[in-house]
Design a protein around this motif. Sequence first.
Motif, PDB file in Angstrom:
ATOM      1  N   TRP A   1       0.895  -1.167   0.000  1.00 53.08           N
ATOM      2  CA  TRP A   1       0.000   0.000   0.000  1.00 53.08           C
ATOM      3  C   TRP A   1       0.928   1.211   0.000  1.00 53.08           C
ATOM      4  N   LYS A   2       1.113   1.831  -1.154  1.00 52.78           N
ATOM      5  CA  LYS A   2       2.097   2.907  -1.308  1.00 52.78           C
ATOM      6  C   LYS A   2       1.380   4.246  -1.306  1.00 52.78           C
ATOM      7  N   GLY A   3       1.332   4.857  -0.111  1.00 55.10           N
ATOM      8  CA  GLY A   3       0.624   6.119   0.039  1.00 55.10           C
ATOM      9  C   GLY A   3       1.550   7.277   0.314  1.00 55.10           C
ATOM     10  N   ASN A   4       1.010   8.280   1.012  1.00 56.90           N
ATOM     11  CA  ASN A   4       1.752   9.511   1.279  1.00 56.90           C
ATOM     12  C   ASN A   4       2.700   9.307   2.454  1.00 56.90           C
ATOM     13  N   GLY A   5       3.993   9.221   2.150  1.00 55.54           N
ATOM     14  CA  GLY A   5       5.001   9.097   3.190  1.00 55.54           C
ATOM     15  C   GLY A   5       4.941   7.774   3.934  1.00 55.54           C
ATOM     16  N   GLU A   6       5.736   7.704   4.976  1.00 53.61           N
ATOM     17  CA  GLU A   6       5.806   6.466   5.758  1.00 53.61           C
ATOM     18  C   GLU A   6       4.505   6.201   6.494  1.00 53.61           C
TER      19      GLU A   6
ATOM     20  N   ALA B   1      -3.156   3.796   8.167  1.00 52.35           N
ATOM     21  CA  ALA B   1      -2.591   4.077   6.839  1.00 52.35           C
ATOM     22  C   ALA B   1      -3.579   4.804   5.933  1.00 52.35           C
ATOM     23  N   ILE B   2      -4.802   5.081   6.441  1.00 51.50           N
ATOM     24  CA  ILE B   2      -5.818   5.728   5.604  1.00 51.50           C
ATOM     25  C   ILE B   2      -5.699   7.254   5.629  1.00 51.50           C
ATOM     26  N   PRO B   3      -5.789   7.913   6.793  1.00 54.92           N
ATOM     27  CA  PRO B   3      -5.899   9.384   6.800  1.00 54.92           C
ATOM     28  C   PRO B   3      -4.728  10.148   6.211  1.00 54.92           C
ATOM     29  N   PRO B   4      -3.462   9.665   6.266  1.00 52.42           N
ATOM     30  CA  PRO B   4      -2.408  10.452   5.624  1.00 52.42           C
ATOM     31  C   PRO B   4      -2.599  10.618   4.119  1.00 52.42           C
TER      32      PRO B   4
ATOM     33  N   ALA C   1      -5.871  16.780  -1.500  1.00 48.92           N
ATOM     34  CA  ALA C   1      -6.008  17.022  -2.936  1.00 48.92           C
ATOM     35  C   ALA C   1      -4.845  16.410  -3.711  1.00 48.92           C
ATOM     36  N   GLY C   2      -5.159  15.644  -4.753  1.00 45.14           N
ATOM     37  CA  GLY C   2      -4.138  15.093  -5.640  1.00 45.14           C
ATOM     38  C   GLY C   2      -3.399  13.893  -5.105  1.00 45.14           C
ATOM     39  N   ARG C   3      -3.783  13.358  -3.954  1.00 50.26           N
ATOM     40  CA  ARG C   3      -3.077  12.207  -3.388  1.00 50.26           C
ATOM     41  C   ARG C   3      -3.715  10.908  -3.862  1.00 50.26           C
ATOM     42  N   ILE C   4      -2.865  10.020  -4.334  1.00 49.46           N
ATOM     43  CA  ILE C   4      -3.313   8.727  -4.848  1.00 49.46           C
ATOM     44  C   ILE C   4      -2.518   7.627  -4.143  1.00 49.46           C
ATOM     45  N   VAL C   5      -3.216   6.623  -3.671  1.00 55.43           N
ATOM     46  CA  VAL C   5      -2.554   5.446  -3.115  1.00 55.43           C
ATOM     47  C   VAL C   5      -2.378   4.431  -4.233  1.00 55.43           C
TER      48      VAL C   5
ATOM     49  N   ASP D   1       2.840  17.363   7.066  1.00 58.66           N
ATOM     50  CA  ASP D   1       2.860  17.783   5.657  1.00 58.66           C
ATOM     51  C   ASP D   1       1.644  18.642   5.323  1.00 58.66           C
ATOM     52  N   SER D   2       0.506  18.329   5.923  1.00 59.77           N
ATOM     53  CA  SER D   2      -0.719  19.084   5.661  1.00 59.77           C
ATOM     54  C   SER D   2      -1.623  18.979   6.887  1.00 59.77           C
ATOM     55  N   TYR D   3      -2.599  19.878   6.969  1.00 64.87           N
ATOM     56  CA  TYR D   3      -3.538  19.900   8.096  1.00 64.87           C
ATOM     57  C   TYR D   3      -4.970  19.923   7.574  1.00 64.87           C
TER      58      TYR D   3
END
Length: 478
Positions: free
Chosen positions: A296-301, A324-327, A331-335, A464-466
Amino acid sequence: MTAPWTKPAPLPDIPGGEINLLHRSAWADPNKPLRVEFKPWYEVEPKPGVESVSVFLDDDEKNEIGFGKWNVPMDPGDYFVEISADNLPQGKHTISFIMTNYLGVAARSFPYTVTIDKQATLLNADSQLIFPPEVSPPPKEIDAFFLARPENQDRVLARLPVYSEPKVGDVITRYWEEFPDSVNEVDTLTLELSDIGNPLMLTFSGQMLRDRGNGPRYATYRVRDRAGNESLPSANVRLQVNIQPPPLRKHPTVKEAQNGPGTGVLDPRLYGVSGVTVVIPKQEDEDKEFKREVFWKGNGEEGSHHALLPNPSNKSEFLIPAKAIPPNIGAGRIVEIIYTVDTAGSRPEPSDPLKLTVKPIAVQDFNPPIDCPLAARGTPLKLKLASVPDDGTPLVLQPWVYQAQTQLINIWLTDSNSREEYIRSAYPVVTGVNRAMLPKTFLQGVRINSIFAVHVSVSFDGGDSYLLFPTQDMQLLG
């Protein structure tokens, strides 16, 4: 008299090899016969006259193989006699010459040894390379599993049948090709003294096999001796190769998402609070029970996960934890989700990826706004400045969906005078209720009966974002 020599010169001697071996290029071209050359035999120019040289083999003056006759004085470049190939028999020989000078006096030279090899190697009547029984003949095949075995070291070895008179310096060229033409070379093996009398193995590396692709292939070889005589091609061996990586396996799906062709959409409010399930489609090699893993390759570790083991009750399902879901909300984030299948080849085979979008969570979908217990209920809350202690009054934020200690929180205040004051900035979240103090010093700058606001944002991805939480409006009373 000084011994003659040849031009071209013999090959350099090697341990176990023939003495002064002439390469076939020294005698095989009828337009370039071998030269037997001599050192000039005069230090002072002789009187004019006629001189001759007779070249013979093996100390036998009757076995003349060349003759030359000149008028003296001679040009320095004329001290040679050409010898045709038919006068150079197979084997080890000595070359000598007799010079008869202009006075008719003969002088004999020391001998010069050469070896002449005109016999091409004869291969064994059964000249096929001998491959391991696990891979030959078809329908047996060379596959990735065979190459991956530790004892095979990513290669296939073939034993060379014994051929006639192996010699030091023999060069064995091996071929691997789609047709048995013996032209698509792989590599060569040059025999050393230690090879003579021992079994000879030819190596076909796994990388070469992968480079030349899957399908039927033919293995052959030739033997070229040090003199340059080459054998006929060996009989071919037909083998089947099946080691190239197959096409990408079909993409996975997420049980809780809306799935399309290679894409998916996950609503994190309705699904994912307890994690999600990645499902691997049924495989053609399912029965072989190859090891499978999910990435599951998402946003950061924080937004990624490597699932090593399947659900014990269903080997096609892999659980991804809720954290591993909320990070990946943003906008524009794809797992990108893939799985790999370890077929015991050089590397596990990857799947086609599933591109998953995690929908945003609306501000109003988080818990009620941060609360101030001292304030009177209403819309907005009513807070009396006179009731606030000098060190301020507590603010309380109830737990929210996907809350985790790895998250960070911001809490800040604004008023009608456009003042802004942070009372928490990138502060570590605690599990459960989070608290802060509303400072009286800020309230003392707010106009009585005006509205001020308490804002909250939380980072699910390490800063990274809030994501904004609901804002709490409050009216300050005197």
